[in-house]
Design a protein around this motif. Structure first.
Motif, PDB file in Angstrom:
ATOM      1  N   LEU A 131       2.535 -18.917 -21.363  1.00  0.00           N
ATOM      2  CA  LEU A 131       2.654 -17.553 -20.831  1.00  0.00           C
ATOM      3  C   LEU A 131       1.335 -16.805 -20.934  1.00  0.00           C
ATOM      4  O   LEU A 131       0.986 -16.027 -20.034  1.00  0.00           O
ATOM      5  CB  LEU A 131       3.775 -16.807 -21.554  1.00  0.00           C
ATOM      6  N   LEU A 132       0.586 -17.026 -21.993  1.00  0.00           N
ATOM      7  CA  LEU A 132      -0.722 -16.380 -22.144  1.00  0.00           C
ATOM      8  C   LEU A 132      -1.662 -16.799 -21.014  1.00  0.00           C
ATOM      9  O   LEU A 132      -2.417 -15.976 -20.486  1.00  0.00           O
ATOM     10  CB  LEU A 132      -1.317 -16.722 -23.513  1.00  0.00           C
ATOM     11  N   ILE A 133      -1.591 -18.065 -20.619  1.00  0.00           N
ATOM     12  CA  ILE A 133      -2.400 -18.534 -19.487  1.00  0.00           C
ATOM     13  C   ILE A 133      -1.977 -17.823 -18.206  1.00  0.00           C
ATOM     14  O   ILE A 133      -2.821 -17.387 -17.409  1.00  0.00           O
ATOM     15  CB  ILE A 133      -2.287 -20.064 -19.345  1.00  0.00           C
ATOM     16  N   LEU A 134      -0.679 -17.666 -17.994  1.00  0.00           N
ATOM     17  CA  LEU A 134      -0.197 -16.962 -16.797  1.00  0.00           C
ATOM     18  C   LEU A 134      -0.596 -15.489 -16.810  1.00  0.00           C
ATOM     19  O   LEU A 134      -0.968 -14.928 -15.770  1.00  0.00           O
ATOM     20  CB  LEU A 134       1.322 -17.102 -16.675  1.00  0.00           C
ATOM     21  N   VAL A 135      -0.533 -14.857 -17.967  1.00  0.00           N
ATOM     22  CA  VAL A 135      -0.967 -13.455 -18.083  1.00  0.00           C
ATOM     23  C   VAL A 135      -2.451 -13.337 -17.738  1.00  0.00           C
ATOM     24  O   VAL A 135      -2.854 -12.461 -16.970  1.00  0.00           O
ATOM     25  CB  VAL A 135      -0.677 -12.906 -19.500  1.00  0.00           C
ATOM     26  N   SER A 136      -3.261 -14.224 -18.282  1.00  0.00           N
ATOM     27  CA  SER A 136      -4.701 -14.182 -18.016  1.00  0.00           C
ATOM     28  C   SER A 136      -5.003 -14.416 -16.537  1.00  0.00           C
ATOM     29  O   SER A 136      -5.862 -13.750 -15.957  1.00  0.00           O
ATOM     30  CB  SER A 136      -5.437 -15.223 -18.871  1.00  0.00           C
ATOM     31  N   GLY A 137      -4.276 -15.341 -15.935  1.00  0.00           N
ATOM     32  CA  GLY A 137      -4.449 -15.577 -14.500  1.00  0.00           C
ATOM     33  C   GLY A 137      -4.042 -14.376 -13.673  1.00  0.00           C
ATOM     34  O   GLY A 137      -4.705 -14.020 -12.687  1.00  0.00           O
ATOM     35  N   ASP A 138      -2.943 -13.747 -14.064  1.00  0.00           N
ATOM     36  CA  ASP A 138      -2.486 -12.544 -13.368  1.00  0.00           C
ATOM     37  C   ASP A 138      -3.555 -11.450 -13.438  1.00  0.00           C
ATOM     38  O   ASP A 138      -3.876 -10.808 -12.434  1.00  0.00           O
ATOM     39  CB  ASP A 138      -1.177 -12.067 -13.998  1.00  0.00           C
ATOM     40  N   LEU A 139      -4.129 -11.268 -14.621  1.00  0.00           N
ATOM     41  CA  LEU A 139      -5.169 -10.247 -14.786  1.00  0.00           C
ATOM     42  C   LEU A 139      -6.412 -10.580 -13.967  1.00  0.00           C
ATOM     43  O   LEU A 139      -7.026  -9.685 -13.377  1.00  0.00           O
ATOM     44  CB  LEU A 139      -5.523 -10.107 -16.268  1.00  0.00           C
ATOM     45  N   ALA A 140      -6.778 -11.845 -13.907  1.00  0.00           N
ATOM     46  CA  ALA A 140      -7.945 -12.244 -13.117  1.00  0.00           C
ATOM     47  C   ALA A 140      -7.702 -12.035 -11.623  1.00  0.00           C
ATOM     48  O   ALA A 140      -8.620 -11.642 -10.888  1.00  0.00           O
ATOM     49  CB  ALA A 140      -8.301 -13.703 -13.405  1.00  0.00           C
ATOM     50  N   MET A 141      -6.474 -12.283 -11.150  1.00  0.00           N
ATOM     51  CA  MET A 141      -6.172 -12.078  -9.731  1.00  0.00           C
ATOM     52  C   MET A 141      -6.300 -10.612  -9.333  1.00  0.00           C
ATOM     53  O   MET A 141      -6.596 -10.305  -8.175  1.00  0.00           O
ATOM     54  CB  MET A 141      -4.763 -12.584  -9.409  1.00  0.00           C
ATOM     55  N   ARG A 142      -6.126  -9.712 -10.271  1.00  0.00           N
ATOM     56  CA  ARG A 142      -6.291  -8.289  -9.967  1.00  0.00           C
ATOM     57  C   ARG A 142      -7.738  -7.966  -9.594  1.00  0.00           C
ATOM     58  O   ARG A 142      -7.995  -7.039  -8.840  1.00  0.00           O
ATOM     59  CB  ARG A 142      -5.855  -7.442 -11.159  1.00  0.00           C
ATOM     60  N   LEU A 143      -8.667  -8.724 -10.152  1.00  0.00           N
ATOM     61  CA  LEU A 143     -10.074  -8.537  -9.816  1.00  0.00           C
ATOM     62  C   LEU A 143     -10.376  -9.144  -8.448  1.00  0.00           C
ATOM     63  O   LEU A 143     -11.099  -8.563  -7.651  1.00  0.00           O
ATOM     64  CB  LEU A 143     -10.962  -9.160 -10.892  1.00  0.00           C
ATOM     65  N   ARG A 144      -9.794 -10.294  -8.184  1.00  0.00           N
ATOM     66  CA  ARG A 144     -10.021 -10.959  -6.903  1.00  0.00           C
ATOM     67  C   ARG A 144      -9.395 -10.189  -5.740  1.00  0.00           C
ATOM     68  O   ARG A 144      -9.956 -10.112  -4.662  1.00  0.00           O
ATOM     69  CB  ARG A 144      -9.420 -12.364  -6.920  1.00  0.00           C
ATOM     70  N   GLU A 145      -8.197  -9.647  -5.977  1.00  0.00           N
ATOM     71  CA  GLU A 145      -7.450  -8.957  -4.924  1.00  0.00           C
ATOM     72  C   GLU A 145      -6.946  -7.623  -5.448  1.00  0.00           C
ATOM     73  O   GLU A 145      -5.893  -7.558  -6.082  1.00  0.00           O
ATOM     74  CB  GLU A 145      -6.265  -9.807  -4.462  1.00  0.00           C
ATOM     75  N   PRO A 146      -7.703  -6.539  -5.217  1.00  0.00           N
ATOM     76  CA  PRO A 146      -7.241  -5.221  -5.679  1.00  0.00           C
ATOM     77  C   PRO A 146      -5.828  -4.943  -5.164  1.00  0.00           C
ATOM     78  O   PRO A 146      -5.488  -5.249  -4.024  1.00  0.00           O
ATOM     79  CB  PRO A 146      -8.265  -4.264  -5.059  1.00  0.00           C
ATOM     80  N   GLY A 147      -5.004  -4.405  -6.038  1.00  0.00           N
ATOM     81  CA  GLY A 147      -3.624  -4.127  -5.677  1.00  0.00           C
ATOM     82  C   GLY A 147      -2.688  -5.293  -5.918  1.00  0.00           C
ATOM     83  O   GLY A 147      -1.492  -5.198  -5.640  1.00  0.00           O
ATOM     84  N   TYR A 148      -3.233  -6.398  -6.434  1.00  0.00           N
ATOM     85  CA  TYR A 148      -2.405  -7.577  -6.732  1.00  0.00           C
ATOM     86  C   TYR A 148      -1.336  -7.203  -7.739  1.00  0.00           C
ATOM     87  O   TYR A 148      -1.614  -6.586  -8.758  1.00  0.00           O
ATOM     88  CB  TYR A 148      -3.301  -8.688  -7.285  1.00  0.00           C
ATOM     89  N   GLY A 149      -0.108  -7.570  -7.481  1.00  0.00           N
ATOM     90  CA  GLY A 149       0.994  -7.255  -8.380  1.00  0.00           C
ATOM     91  C   GLY A 149       1.377  -8.436  -9.249  1.00  0.00           C
ATOM     92  O   GLY A 149       0.993  -9.575  -8.971  1.00  0.00           O
ATOM     93  N   SER A 150       2.134  -8.171 -10.271  1.00  0.00           N
ATOM     94  CA  SER A 150       2.515  -9.200 -11.238  1.00  0.00           C
ATOM     95  C   SER A 150       3.765  -9.973 -10.847  1.00  0.00           C
ATOM     96  O   SER A 150       4.196 -10.846 -11.598  1.00  0.00           O
ATOM     97  CB  SER A 150       2.741  -8.554 -12.611  1.00  0.00           C
ATOM     98  N   SER A 151       4.362  -9.702  -9.699  1.00  0.00           N
ATOM     99  CA  SER A 151       5.642 -10.334  -9.373  1.00  0.00           C
ATOM    100  C   SER A 151       5.528 -11.854  -9.261  1.00  0.00           C
ATOM    101  O   SER A 151       6.417 -12.581  -9.725  1.00  0.00           O
ATOM    102  CB  SER A 151       6.221  -9.748  -8.083  1.00  0.00           C
ATOM    103  N   ARG A 152       4.441 -12.371  -8.687  1.00  0.00           N
ATOM    104  CA  ARG A 152       4.298 -13.827  -8.574  1.00  0.00           C
ATOM    105  C   ARG A 152       4.099 -14.475  -9.936  1.00  0.00           C
ATOM    106  O   ARG A 152       4.659 -15.522 -10.226  1.00  0.00           O
ATOM    107  CB  ARG A 152       3.157 -14.187  -7.627  1.00  0.00           C
TER     108      ARG A 152
END
Length: 197
Positions: free
Chosen positions: A154-175
């Motif tokens: 889960l920590l890996i998924l959280v970190s990936g989710d946070l990184a995607m926010r930088l790649r795509e502004p407005g990226y949500g956590s639903s995926r």
């Protein structure tokens, strides 16, 4: 002589606003003092270096993040929802006035090839705190024997989710949340299989 609480709050607000939106290296101390409305002497009375100021801003942010996460856990229903509440907390936390483009801790870690001790400690404490809390929340789902591994996934998924926010502004956590739900369900199944075996 330390800083008055209101002055300290203004300095930390300014540091957080600037460091976590413009970048740490790109933000000179005089920009922080100008934003906070204090002199350099006042700032240095409380924080002897830029790194100590950054560490204090990170530590305050970590306390605020943990409060948001704890509140999301309290609102959640069963054990699986409590474990997945970290993704709900990420959405809530991001929408706060001092939300940043992505994770302040990942940003601080990325800006230093070798982080100064106080910054490394703040980043390490945040990581260790998330890992420990996820492990604690994972026990009812995966059992004690599987909790650490589930928390790490889960920590890996959280970190990936946070990184995607930088790649795509407005990226949500639903995926990330729905992917985490699959990981959590698999951990519950593994626990059941161990119990049957």
């Amino acid at each position: 002589m330390g800083l008055r609480p209101t002055t300290e709050a203004r300095i930390l607000d300014a540091a957080e606003d600037l460091f976590f939106t413009r970048g740490i290296a790109a933000t000179p101390i005089d920009a922080v003092t100008a934003r906070a409305g204090v002199s350099a002497a006042t700032l240095y009375r409380g924080y002897p270096s830029k790194e100590s100021l950054l560490a204090a801003a990170l530590e305050r942010r970590q306390r605020s993040w943990r409060a948001a996460w704890d509140a999301a856990v309290e609102r959640a229903g069963g054990a699986e929802e409590r474990l997945l509440a970290i993704f709900d907390a990420l959405e809530t936390f991001r929408d706060r006035p001092r939300g940043s483009r992505w994770c302040a801790f990942l940003g601080a870690a990325a800006e230093y090839a070798e982080a100064p001790p106080e910054v490394a400690s703040a980043v390490g404490d945040d990581t260790a705190g998330m890992r420990a809390h996820l492990t604690e929340l994972a026990v009812p789902v995966s059992g004690a024997e599987g909790a650490a591994e589930l928390a790490e996934r889960l920590l890996i998924l959280v970190s990936g989710d946070l990184a995607m926010r930088l790649r795509e502004p407005g990226y949500g956590s639903s995926r990330a949340r729905s992917t985490a739900a699959i990981v959590v369900a698999a951990a519950r199944s593994d626990r059941a299989a161990r119990a049957d075996g």
